[in-house]
Design a protein around this motif. Structure first.
Motif, mmCIF file in Angstrom:
data_model
loop_
_atom_site.group_PDB
_atom_site.id
_atom_site.type_symbol
_atom_site.label_atom_id
_atom_site.label_comp_id
_atom_site.label_asym_id
_atom_site.label_seq_id
_atom_site.Cartn_x
_atom_site.Cartn_y
_atom_site.Cartn_z
ATOM 1 N N ASP A 6 50.229 45.855 4.927
ATOM 2 C CA ASP A 6 49.358 45.038 3.963
ATOM 3 C C ASP A 6 47.753 45.349 3.739
ATOM 4 O O ASP A 6 47.345 46.295 4.074
ATOM 5 C CB ASP A 6 49.473 43.117 4.557
ATOM 6 C CG ASP A 6 51.036 42.522 3.819
ATOM 7 O OD1 ASP A 6 51.792 43.135 3.714
ATOM 8 O OD2 ASP A 6 50.959 42.150 5.056
ATOM 9 N N GLY A 7 47.576 45.012 2.050
ATOM 10 C CA GLY A 7 46.378 45.448 1.812
ATOM 11 C C GLY A 7 45.658 43.972 1.817
ATOM 12 O O GLY A 7 45.880 42.768 2.367
ATOM 13 N N ILE A 8 44.033 44.419 1.779
ATOM 14 C CA ILE A 8 43.462 43.098 2.088
ATOM 15 C C ILE A 8 42.551 42.520 0.544
ATOM 16 O O ILE A 8 41.669 44.092 0.071
ATOM 17 C CB ILE A 8 42.519 42.894 2.882
ATOM 18 C CG1 ILE A 8 43.283 43.034 4.310
ATOM 19 C CG2 ILE A 8 40.987 41.844 3.068
ATOM 20 C CD1 ILE A 8 42.816 42.747 5.753
ATOM 21 N N ILE A 9 42.294 41.769 -0.345
ATOM 22 C CA ILE A 9 41.413 41.039 -1.068
ATOM 23 C C ILE A 9 39.590 40.606 -0.477
ATOM 24 O O ILE A 9 40.894 39.101 0.349
ATOM 25 C CB ILE A 9 41.479 40.430 -2.433
ATOM 26 C CG1 ILE A 9 43.395 41.923 -2.838
ATOM 27 C CG2 ILE A 9 40.950 40.768 -3.047
ATOM 28 C CD1 ILE A 9 43.627 41.326 -4.046
ATOM 29 N N ALA A 10 39.113 41.066 -0.415
ATOM 30 C CA ALA A 10 38.196 40.398 0.820
ATOM 31 C C ALA A 10 36.669 40.230 -1.072
ATOM 32 O O ALA A 10 36.278 40.756 -1.984
ATOM 33 C CB ALA A 10 36.835 41.476 1.219
ATOM 34 N N VAL A 11 36.697 38.837 -1.293
ATOM 35 C CA VAL A 11 35.644 38.465 -1.642
ATOM 36 C C VAL A 11 34.613 37.636 -0.927
ATOM 37 O O VAL A 11 34.422 36.497 -0.383
ATOM 38 C CB VAL A 11 36.534 36.675 -2.740
ATOM 39 C CG1 VAL A 11 35.465 36.393 -3.906
ATOM 40 C CG2 VAL A 11 37.236 37.540 -2.700
ATOM 41 N N ALA A 37 35.609 30.086 -2.150
ATOM 42 C CA ALA A 37 34.275 30.265 -1.595
ATOM 43 C C ALA A 37 33.108 29.872 -1.951
ATOM 44 O O ALA A 37 32.637 29.508 -3.049
ATOM 45 C CB ALA A 37 34.239 32.161 -2.897
ATOM 46 N N LYS A 38 32.341 29.919 -0.991
ATOM 47 C CA LYS A 38 31.220 28.415 -1.013
ATOM 48 C C LYS A 38 30.189 29.864 -0.635
ATOM 49 O O LYS A 38 30.468 31.025 -0.192
ATOM 50 C CB LYS A 38 31.410 27.811 -0.160
ATOM 51 C CG LYS A 38 32.456 27.094 -0.141
ATOM 52 C CD LYS A 38 32.038 26.311 0.969
ATOM 53 C CE LYS A 38 33.398 24.471 0.875
ATOM 54 N NZ LYS A 38 33.370 24.003 2.580
ATOM 55 N N ARG A 39 29.246 29.074 -1.098
ATOM 56 C CA ARG A 39 27.764 30.887 -1.371
ATOM 57 C C ARG A 39 27.344 30.489 0.346
ATOM 58 O O ARG A 39 27.716 30.225 0.908
ATOM 59 C CB ARG A 39 26.386 29.450 -1.771
ATOM 60 C CG ARG A 39 26.480 28.494 -1.169
ATOM 61 C CD ARG A 39 25.038 27.841 -1.946
ATOM 62 N NE ARG A 39 23.354 28.636 -2.123
ATOM 63 C CZ ARG A 39 22.452 28.531 -0.970
ATOM 64 N NH1 ARG A 39 23.182 28.195 0.425
ATOM 65 N NH2 ARG A 39 21.827 29.948 -0.653
ATOM 66 N N GLY A 40 27.154 32.203 0.149
ATOM 67 C CA GLY A 40 27.333 32.631 0.724
ATOM 68 C C GLY A 40 28.036 32.981 2.239
ATOM 69 O O GLY A 40 28.167 33.548 3.121
ATOM 70 N N GLN A 41 29.406 32.705 1.868
ATOM 71 C CA GLN A 41 30.770 33.755 3.237
ATOM 72 C C GLN A 41 31.496 34.502 1.766
ATOM 73 O O GLN A 41 30.981 34.719 0.255
ATOM 74 C CB GLN A 41 31.772 32.094 2.924
ATOM 75 C CG GLN A 41 30.744 30.618 3.448
ATOM 76 C CD GLN A 41 31.932 29.819 3.231
ATOM 77 O OE1 GLN A 41 32.965 29.720 2.844
ATOM 78 N NE2 GLN A 41 31.796 28.626 4.270
ATOM 79 N N THR A 42 32.108 35.349 2.844
ATOM 80 C CA THR A 42 33.285 36.017 3.214
ATOM 81 C C THR A 42 34.465 35.523 3.230
ATOM 82 O O THR A 42 34.585 35.163 4.388
ATOM 83 C CB THR A 42 32.666 37.040 3.111
ATOM 84 O OG1 THR A 42 31.859 37.872 2.695
ATOM 85 C CG2 THR A 42 33.889 38.465 3.064
ATOM 86 N N HIS A 43 35.335 35.904 2.135
ATOM 87 C CA HIS A 43 36.688 35.641 2.671
ATOM 88 C C HIS A 43 37.825 36.420 2.698
ATOM 89 O O HIS A 43 37.492 37.522 1.145
ATOM 90 C CB HIS A 43 37.677 33.891 1.852
ATOM 91 C CG HIS A 43 35.990 32.794 2.123
ATOM 92 N ND1 HIS A 43 36.865 32.537 3.423
ATOM 93 C CD2 HIS A 43 35.680 32.446 1.357
ATOM 94 C CE1 HIS A 43 35.902 31.319 3.052
ATOM 95 N NE2 HIS A 43 35.388 31.407 2.104
ATOM 96 N N THR A 44 39.078 36.503 3.601
ATOM 97 C CA THR A 44 39.864 37.782 2.563
ATOM 98 C C THR A 44 41.653 36.903 2.400
ATOM 99 O O THR A 44 41.555 36.050 3.302
ATOM 100 C CB THR A 44 39.657 38.790 3.688
ATOM 101 O OG1 THR A 44 39.844 38.515 5.220
ATOM 102 C CG2 THR A 44 38.840 39.458 4.186
ATOM 103 N N PHE A 45 41.701 37.977 1.454
ATOM 104 C CA PHE A 45 43.117 37.265 1.439
ATOM 105 C C PHE A 45 44.557 38.619 1.502
ATOM 106 O O PHE A 45 43.718 39.502 0.872
ATOM 107 C CB PHE A 45 43.162 36.951 0.308
ATOM 108 C CG PHE A 45 42.169 36.394 0.157
ATOM 109 C CD1 PHE A 45 42.151 34.783 0.528
ATOM 110 C CD2 PHE A 45 40.980 35.989 -0.821
ATOM 111 C CE1 PHE A 45 41.285 33.779 0.192
ATOM 112 C CE2 PHE A 45 39.816 35.233 -0.723
ATOM 113 C CZ PHE A 45 40.041 34.060 -0.157
ATOM 114 N N THR A 46 45.049 38.278 2.281
ATOM 115 C CA THR A 46 45.962 39.288 2.704
ATOM 116 C C THR A 46 47.263 39.693 1.685
ATOM 117 O O THR A 46 47.663 38.468 0.902
ATOM 118 C CB THR A 46 47.303 38.915 4.243
ATOM 119 O OG1 THR A 46 46.332 39.249 4.789
ATOM 120 C CG2 THR A 46 48.377 40.276 4.245
#
Length: 109
Positions: A6-11, A37-46
């Motif tokens: 899989d790939g990952i999308i990081a926001v 996405a809250k301020r100051g955070q990074t999230h990743t999605f497979t």
């Protein structure tokens, strides 16, 4: 037969600014809400390898929709923030798609 990883999308959402300080942006991948996405955070999605549509929304406003290609094992990094300059608070219907700035993240991970 081996399957492609899989790939990952990081926001990443930047932490500064006053607009939307306490609010989260919804993250959509291929039209489905996958996170917030809250301020100051990074999230990743497979995601499966291939072409994907990524967009952020809040209320009736959004970012531009990005169409991206994610390869197996790749991390595609993006950054978001309130759109416009400091003097642009409210956004009218004609600019609702520019309310959130969204694009490739060129900062080092």
């Amino acid at each position: 037969m081996e399957t492609e990883p899989d790939g990952i999308i990081a926001v990443r959402r930047v932490g500064g600014g006053k607009r939307d300080f306490f609010r989260a942006y919804q993250v959509l991948v291929d039209g489905a809400v996958v996170g917030r996405a809250k301020r100051g955070q990074t999230h990743t999605f497979t995601v499966r390898p291939g072409t994907h549509r990524v967009q952020l929304t809040i209320d009736w406003c959004s970012s531009p929709e990005l169409v991206i290609e994610v390869a197996g094992g790749q991390v595609a990094r993006f950054v978001c923030a309130p759109g416009g300059g400091r003097d642009r608070g409210a956004v009218g219907p004609d600019r609702a798609g520019e309310y959130i700035a969204f694009g490739p993240d060129t900062d080092e991970a």
